[in-house]
Design an enzyme around this catalytic site. Structure first.
Site, PDB file in Angstrom:
ATOM      1  N   GLU A   1      -6.102   1.709   0.931  1.00 21.23           N
ATOM      2  CA  GLU A   1      -7.162   2.049   1.896  1.00 21.23           C
ATOM      3  C   GLU A   1      -8.357   2.717   1.217  1.00 21.23           C
ATOM      4  O   GLU A   1      -9.484   2.625   1.696  1.00 21.23           O
ATOM      5  CB  GLU A   1      -6.610   2.969   3.002  1.00 21.23           C
ATOM      6  CG  GLU A   1      -5.718   2.220   3.978  1.00 21.23           C
ATOM      7  CD  GLU A   1      -5.446   2.987   5.270  1.00 21.23           C
ATOM      8  OE1 GLU A   1      -5.721   4.197   5.340  1.00 21.23           O
ATOM      9  OE2 GLU A   1      -4.956   2.365   6.222  1.00 21.23           O
TER      10      GLU A   1
ATOM     11  N   HIS B   1      16.578  -5.314 -11.002  1.00 21.49           N
ATOM     12  CA  HIS B   1      17.330  -6.524 -10.660  1.00 21.49           C
ATOM     13  C   HIS B   1      16.559  -7.316  -9.616  1.00 21.49           C
ATOM     14  O   HIS B   1      17.141  -7.987  -8.776  1.00 21.49           O
ATOM     15  CB  HIS B   1      18.726  -6.138 -10.165  1.00 21.49           C
ATOM     16  CG  HIS B   1      19.472  -5.348 -11.188  1.00 21.49           C
ATOM     17  ND1 HIS B   1      20.364  -5.904 -12.063  1.00 21.49           N
ATOM     18  CD2 HIS B   1      19.388  -4.030 -11.534  1.00 21.49           C
ATOM     19  CE1 HIS B   1      20.821  -4.969 -12.885  1.00 21.49           C
ATOM     20  NE2 HIS B   1      20.240  -3.826 -12.586  1.00 21.49           N
TER      21      HIS B   1
ATOM     22  N   LYS C   1      -7.484  -4.178  14.724  1.00 18.67           N
ATOM     23  CA  LYS C   1      -7.536  -3.351  15.941  1.00 18.67           C
ATOM     24  C   LYS C   1      -8.491  -3.986  16.943  1.00 18.67           C
ATOM     25  O   LYS C   1      -8.176  -4.107  18.123  1.00 18.67           O
ATOM     26  CB  LYS C   1      -8.053  -1.956  15.600  1.00 18.67           C
ATOM     27  CG  LYS C   1      -7.083  -1.082  14.864  1.00 18.67           C
ATOM     28  CD  LYS C   1      -7.645   0.324  14.798  1.00 18.67           C
ATOM     29  CE  LYS C   1      -6.883   1.206  13.867  1.00 18.67           C
ATOM     30  NZ  LYS C   1      -7.559   2.467  13.594  1.00 18.67           N
TER      31      LYS C   1
END
Ligand code: PA5
Length: 488
Positions: A303, A347, A455
């Protein structure tokens, strides 16, 4: 000394042409020195700090009385309730989750002996997935649960709808005075959550207690503000946490870039990003308890630095500096952060880190001393008598070696142990590094305009009043294409 930053493997002497050379440093050092001076100037100016959202540097200096007040509320909650349910998302969630996992015992909720009589902690409102909230509310006892809702804006959909639900659940299960089981952490003046607090307190002054969020502190930089009540409830030593953060701030405020660990972190990553196309930033703590801190960093970096436009610095007639979005200066900047954890992800993502595209930098967090020690029993094999922590450290060193031998740049933050002091320092190390990276990339590290897109689309589709004409037109004119030919 505390935390150390080892950046040997970022240089060409370790990883050849994929690393940073002396000449690379010489090319950028003058700009880096200017960036450091600029940051220093803003940090020294109280009004600039608030205006430009850098007030978080002052969070470790909060007064003893404020902290004592929060600890008092925490004690009252812990004495009365078995569970505390926190609602929040983004910066209002990730810091709490990171602190919970780093500073509380693993399996804290599961075992009373580990909780030391403190309440169980639940974090919700950080997703619109109904399944987790439904499962939780079905099983929690509302009479024994205290609710803390955290939202700086007071408007965020995820938190808002979760809170509506939780409030109704409390009302039904805890009786008419249910509001006394709610505390809101939000902006001191604005937003619908603040309005709700004011309204409820008119009816019952003991209901909907609230704590204010400080001005000039963005969500992702606010763990030492909005996270304080949580830290106090789970018994974290806040003064230790603050002293770790303060010490790190002092070390990371040195103007000498080459001696400043956070600035070197940002500088080397920026060189590798801009000159060597290392666009992926993998944060890999070798500690299970720090995995959520890596998730917190994902938000911080994404951000703060992931921006479409450069920042334009403007000085007004009053001599005050302001930062504008420079729409004439498209940049689409930002390293892409990824969180992983050692040794689990050796892994998993490690195969790609070593042999996949050489487009990433791995940052390790190496813990020098774990809280407990465990020895592999004798008469087993070559592992007999080895301690888990020694194996962990060896695995981290081995991972460094594996990357270096394939010319993959990487660096290591060395943490003496995972405790309040060092965790406070760790957060401030990354926050200072990110602020400096914003300076180097010339983007505003303290806004997040890109989050508005989804939004706005949701608000438009939901018919939220007050959507601007421009936003509505933008959505209408560019609908998503859902041609069934391309859906199999
Ligand atoms: O860093 C930020 O400011 C954001 O990521 C916010 O933390 C996030 O969007 C949640 O916002 P709010 O606390 O207003 O609900």
């Amino acid at each position: 000394m505390g935390l150390k930053f080892d950046f040997n493997n970022m240089y060409s002497f370790s990883v050849g042409e994929h690393g940073v050379s002396q000449q690379d440093i010489e090319e950028v050092i003058a700009d880096a020195v200017k960036a450091a001076a600029h940051l220093k100037k803003i940090i020294a100016d109280p009004s600039a700090r608030v205006r430009l959202n850098l007030e978080w540097v002052k969070l470790p200096e909060q007064s003893k009385e404020d902290i004592t007040g929060i600890q008092k509320i925490a004690r009252q909650i812990s004495k009365k309730y078995e569970n505390v349910l926190f609602l929040g998302i983004g910066g209002s969630y990730l810091g709490l989750k990171a602190a919970q996992d780093a500073l509380c015992a693993p399996y804290y909720n599961e075992f009373k002996s580990l909780r030391k009589k403190l309440p169980r902690i639940y974090l919700e409102g950080n997703n619109l997935d109904p399944d987790t909230l439904v499962a939780l509310l079905k099983n929690l006892n509302p009479k024994k649960t205290f609710v803390v809702v955290i939202s700086k804006s007071g408007e965020t959909t995820e938190t808002k709808v979760a809170f509506i639900l939780v409030e109704a659940w409390l009302k039904k299960g805890a009786g008419v005075k249910y509001g006394r089981q709610i505390l809101a952490i939000t902006d001191p003046k604005s937003g619908s959550l603040r309005k709700k607090v004011e309204l409820e307190q008119k009816n019952d002054p003991l209901s909907f207690q609230s704590l204010p969020l400080l001005k000039g502190v963005g969500g992702r930089y606010s763990e030492f503000n909005m996270g304080l009540l949580h830290l106090a409830i789970v018994g974290v030593n806040i003064s230790e946490l603050f002293s770790g953060a303060k010490d790190m701030l002092t070390r990371c405020s040195r103007e000498d870039v080459l001696k400043n660990p956070a600035y070197m972190y940002a500088l080397l990553h920026t060189i590798l990003y801009r000159k060597k196309a290392k666009s992926l930033a993998i944060l890999m703590p070798f500690s299970q308890t720090l995995k959520s801190t890596a998730d917190w960093y994902v938000q911080l970096l994404a951000e703060s630095i992931g921006k479409k436009y450069h920042r334009k610095i403007e000085t007004g007639k009053d001599g005050l500096e302001n930062w504008l979005v420079d729409k004439a200066n498209l940049c689409n900047r930002g390293r892409t952060p990824i969180s992983a954890a050692g040794t689990n992800d050796l892994h998993s993502i490690q195969q790609n880190n070593v042999e996949g595209e050489n487009n990433k930098v791995v940052t390790f967090i190496r813990v020098e001393k774990f809280r407990t020690e465990l020895i592999v029993p004798a008469k087993f094999d070559f592992l007999s008598g080895k301690s888990f922590s020694a194996l962990m450290q060896l695995a981290q060193e081995a991972t460094e070696w594996a990357l270096v031998s394939e010319n993959r740049p990487n660096c290591t933050v060395i943490m003496p142990k995972v405790d309040a002091y060092n965790w406070g320092a760790l957060l401030f190390f990354f926050e200072m590094a990110t602020a400096f990276e914003g300076e180097l990339q010339n983007v505003n590290a303290f806004d997040q305009p890109g989050v508005e897109g989804y939004k706005n689309y949701m608000y438009y589709k939901l018919g939220k009043p007050g959507i601007s004409q421009a936003v509505a037109e933008g959505i209408k004119n560019k609908p998503l294409i859902k041609d069934s030919k391309y859906i199999l």
